[in-house]
Write a protein that holds these residues in place. Structure first.
Motif, PDB file in Angstrom:
ATOM      1  N   ASP A 108       0.770  -1.204  -0.095  1.00 43.44           N
ATOM      2  CA  ASP A 108       0.057   0.064  -0.111  1.00 43.44           C
ATOM      3  C   ASP A 108       0.842   1.118   0.185  1.00 43.44           C
ATOM      4  N   GLU A 163      -8.050   0.617  -1.170  1.00 40.05           N
ATOM      5  CA  GLU A 163      -9.354   0.842  -0.658  1.00 40.05           C
ATOM      6  C   GLU A 163      -9.457  -0.528   0.481  1.00 40.05           C
ATOM      7  N   HIS A 164      -9.731  -0.054   1.569  1.00 43.27           N
ATOM      8  CA  HIS A 164     -10.214  -1.074   2.706  1.00 43.27           C
ATOM      9  C   HIS A 164     -11.389  -0.945   3.231  1.00 43.27           C
ATOM     10  N   THR A 173     -16.425   7.380   1.870  1.00 45.34           N
ATOM     11  CA  THR A 173     -15.259   6.893   2.193  1.00 45.34           C
ATOM     12  C   THR A 173     -14.606   7.840   3.370  1.00 45.34           C
ATOM     13  N   ALA A 217     -10.638   9.037   4.118  1.00 46.98           N
ATOM     14  CA  ALA A 217      -9.277   9.208   3.781  1.00 46.98           C
ATOM     15  C   ALA A 217      -8.409   9.224   5.002  1.00 46.98           C
ATOM     16  N   HIS A 232      -7.865   4.707   1.494  1.00 47.04           N
ATOM     17  CA  HIS A 232      -9.315   4.828   1.759  1.00 47.04           C
ATOM     18  C   HIS A 232      -9.771   3.604   2.601  1.00 47.04           C
ATOM     19  N   GLY A 278     -13.846   2.120   3.951  1.00 46.99           N
ATOM     20  CA  GLY A 278     -15.283   2.227   3.877  1.00 46.99           C
ATOM     21  C   GLY A 278     -15.690   2.725   5.246  1.00 46.99           C
TER      22      GLY A 278
END
Length: 537
Positions: A15, A25-26, A160, A162, A175, A177
């Protein structure tokens, strides 16, 4: 089993090498690898979610810190696959004794009845609990635990969050969720969303000393008001594994923490208490009572749990245990939201339910603090009167407050279906499921909580057979007691604890709380209760 690791190394992750416009994106990022964050990550992973777990340290915390873990916490840890290890290492206890001066006022038993898999409490140093949870995390490939990864910036967006994460190799961005803040009482994420604690900070100070010694004291919780070895104050004694004993001593409000924590000043105090000097220090600390909470636990896609959301004084074992209740309450709801089985509004019920629980814990903790450390002459006179009454009367004993111990919260919840039948007992909607001994048809013994785990800790119908059963909703597990194909309630304790008649049915939530109970269920009634408990109506 091999000794658990306590020191961990930093590892660079791919990452960190992604271009600035192509951020990873997680779905879920958990911040803080303490008991709450670790347990929450494990529960989510076992439900099939991928979890990124970040911690700014590279080792298990030092010192025993939280040591008293409740029956409810142990049942949660059973579902996570670590309960046996916790109990095998921990010191099991259920009896407490209260003293005034040199005399015993009374004693209590927190679990006097038989037929439960887990004890009322175990004492286990927090570093052991954390190490065992980390071992479990490392068995689950869907959890990515990154040490020495510190969140230094947060920006909430519509869909999302950040995050900027600092590492020994420099910062990187990702990022998420949802972000679950389990980063403790000094939570930096709480500051990042602009939220603060409201509540009370007490001026009274307590000294903690963990000492290693060989002693013949029983495995009980002993609490003194005005003991002869510490006149005018209070004291507490607990046994921990490895011949370690936790001792808490109340100090004056104006005591200098730096001076009081010096071993040469602590040793005479402990020697007076024990009557000897044959001990070694493992850990010394000092704390003040705090009873505070955030106004809201849910801030859009950033959700707070454990000490980052609320704090209580340590007497009563309400801190870590309430944080673990946060984790089990949140995990199944977030799982359903991520799967789009429930609307995001289901997460509001986490704030409602655990906010009520925080208020209850703060209320009880404040009452304990006011009784143990009176702040006025009137409160001191009242306490003296209560302690005098307790020597002679049962109602006086019930008024003594030496830190009333943690019990599972009972929710007044929008997810619960109101009783329509007459009940003489049993857990009401919003209460946690009681355990009971049962057996399968071959005679093999087990416990009701074990049967619940076997169903996957999901929505489950618990039926007491009458020959005809209502069809369970799709995706809902079934535990049937009685009838030819059901489990056996040979001792009758399950029926007694659930006030069960033929046909009695309970709908259990994935966290083991009662969503509804019905004397004569129909598929329609179960569907309606399930929809409510899922946040669908």
């Amino acid at each position: 089993m091999a000794q658990a690791k306590t020191q961990f190394g930093y590892r660079r992750h791919p990452d960190q090498d992604r271009p600035g416009t192509d951020l990873a994106e997680h779905p879920v990022v958990v911040v803080g690898a303490g008991p709450v964050g670790l347990s929450l990550a494990i529960d989510l992973a076992q439900r099939g979610q991928s979890v990124l777990l970040l911690d700014d340290a590279d080792r298990i915390g030092e010192g025993s810190r939280a040591i008293c873990f409740s029956k409810r916490s142990l049942e949660f840890w059973d579902r996570l696959g670590v309960g046996d290890r916790m109990v095998d290492k921990g010191v099991v206890w259920s009896v407490g004794k209260i003293f005034h001066g040199a005399s015993q006022l009374y004693q209590f038993n927190l679990l006097p009845e038989v037929g439960h898999k887990r004890p009322a409490f175990i004492n286990l140093q927090q570093f052991y609990a954390e190490a065992y949870l980390v071992d479990r995390v490392e068995e689950l490939p869907s959890i990515d635990l990154r040490w020495r990864n510190k969140v230094i910036a947060l920006e909430s967006r519509n869909d999302t969050v950040a995050l900027t994460v600092s590492t020994p190799d420099g910062p990187y961005k990702i990022h998420a969720g949802y972000v679950i803040a389990c980063d403790g009482a000094r939570s930096t994420l709480r500051q990042m969303v602009g939220a603060e604690f409201s509540g009370q900070v007490f001026e009274d100070q307590f000294l903690i000393a963990d000492v290693k010694m060989t002693a013949a004291f029983p495995t009980e919780r002993w609490f003194w008001f005005d003991p002869p070895f510490h006149a005018g104050r209070s004291a507490l004694l607990h046994k921990q594994p490895d011949d370690i004993w936790r001792i808490d001593l109340q100090l004056s409000r104006d005591a200098d923490p730096t001076v009081e924590k010096q071993p040469e000043n602590v040793r005479p105090r402990i020697a007076r208490m024990l009557g000897h000097d044959q001990f070694e220090f493992e850990w010394i600390s000092l704390y003040k009572f705090q009873c505070r909470r955030m106004d809201r636990f849910v801030h859009g896609r950033v959700i707070f749990a454990g000490d980052s959301a609320h704090q209580v004084s340590p007497f009563g074992a309400r801190g870590a245990n309430s944080g673990l209740e946060d984790a089990e309450n949140l995990s199944w709801k977030l799982d359903r939201v991520l799967r789009k089985q429930s609307p995001a509004s289901l997460l509001e019920s986490y704030h409602v339910e655990r906010g009520m629980a925080a208020d209850e814990n703060i209320r009880e903790s404040t009452r304990s603090t006011d009784f143990m450390a009176p702040s006025s002459r009137q409160e001191a006179r009242l306490r003296q009167a209560v302690l005098s009454l307790a020597k002679e009367t049962e109602f006086g004993k019930r008024m003594v407050n030496a830190g009333r111990l943690s019990v599972p919260s009972i929710y007044e919840s929008p997810l619960s279906t109101v009783d329509n039948d007459v009940w003489r007992g049993g857990p009401r909607p919003g209460a946690s499921m009681p355990d009971a001994p049962i057996a399968d048809r071959s005679g093999a013994a087990k416990f009701l909580t074990e049967a619940f785990v076997e169903k996957g800790a999901r929505f489950t119908v618990l039926e007491f057979g009458n020959g005809v059963a209502a069809e369970a909703p799709e995706g809902v597990g079934t535990i049937r007691i009685g009838d030819d194909n059901g489990l056996v309630d040979a001792e009758g304790l399950a029926a007694s604890r659930y006030d069960a008649e033929a046909g009695t049915t309970y709908l259990l939530r994935p966290d083991g709380y009662v969503a509804a109970r019905i004397r004569h269920p129909t598929r329609s009634a179960l569907d309606t209760a399930l929809a409510r408990a899922s946040g669908l109506n």
